[in-house]
Scaffold this motif. Structure first.
Motif: not given
Length: 267
Positions: A143, A147, A180-181, A183-184, A187-188, A201, A205, A264, A267
């Motif tokens: 991750k 980032s 960025f996407m 990484e997010k 997390a899911r 993404f 979301y 950005n 989050f």
């Protein structure tokens, strides 16, 4: 079947001798009908035991193959270690499963290992190249890696934009947003290799309504970067490039930057 690999395979077999278990190519190479000297080729080599560290063996093989596919990469594993790595890294299993060819596989070891672990994965395919993995806990370093990449691409994009290298700036901005996407999504517990990352993404979301307002500008950014080298034909039948006006490209960049900053902060 793969005459281009004969020299590489011969050197691998000569080095590992009776300890050799599997020789595999994976990634984009197995799907290409024809390879060039400049083609990237990713190898997985599995051996019963290793005489030296993987990096040392890789350097030895590359020296022997100097001039033959200079961009070849060797991922070398001991047999027991490879089985453990597959169990701990579902993302590696999925990456290999996307495309591989076994060039040598004693007792079908590699194919059975990958296919068995693939079946065991508790996952749900949610996109073309994306999965939800129920029991996956992505490593923190993975991750952090995405980032840092996102930040570096963004700084480079802004620098090039100020110097009026708009097209390259657009490309780097797209890379920044994708990192960025990714990484997010991790997390899911979403593993995405490539493809429609932006669309995926926003689908994941979608409950946050403010994100739906940002979708169009990011999709436009992808469109402009992916099709800037497109061609068309005039009435005389001659091919010509479809070039985007610099002002239009600047507008896309500005809008995407503005929305990325909004994203950005969310989050």
């Amino acid at each position: 079947m793969y005459p281009s690999f004969d020299k590489i395979n011969s050197e691998i077999k000569k080095y590992f001798s009776r300890d050799l278990v599997s020789i595999v190519i994976f990634g984009s190479a197995p799907n290409k009908k024809r390879l060039r000297a400049s083609s990237d080729i990713d190898y997985i080599i599995i051996s019963r035991k290793l005489k030296s560290h993987q990096d040392i063996i890789s350097r030895i093989l590359k020296r022997k193959l100097r001039g033959t596919f200079p961009l070849v990469a060797f991922n070398i594993y001991q047999k027991e270690e490879f089985a453990k790595i597959l169990k701990k890294n579902p993302w590696l299993v999925l990456t290999i499963k996307l495309g591989y060819k076994t060039l040598f596989d004693k007792n079908d070891f590699f194919r059975r290992s990958v296919e068995q672990d693939y079946k065991k994965l508790t996952h749900q395919k949610i996109g073309w190249l994306a999965w939800y993995i129920e029991e996956w806990d992505p490593p923190q370093e993975l991750k952090v890696h995405y980032s840092i990449l996102s930040e570096k691409y963004l700084k480079s994009a802004l620098c090039l934009y100020r110097k009026n290298f708009i097209e390259i700036a657009l490309e780097l901005l797209k890379f920044s947003i994708h990192c960025f996407m990714i990484e997010k999504l991790m997390a899911r517990r979403i593993f995405a290799t490539k493809g429609e990352i932006t669309q995926l993404f926003f689908n994941i979301y979608s409950k946050k309504n403010k994100f739906s307002e940002l979708r169009d500008s990011f999709l436009a950014l992808e469109q402009k970067t992916n099709f800037r080298h497109s061609f068309d034909f005039n009435k005389q039948g001659n091919m010509f490039p479809l070039e985007q006006g610099q002002d239009r490209l600047k507008d896309v960049f500005k809008k995407a930057i503005k929305n990325f900053k909004t994203l950005n902060k969310s989050f």
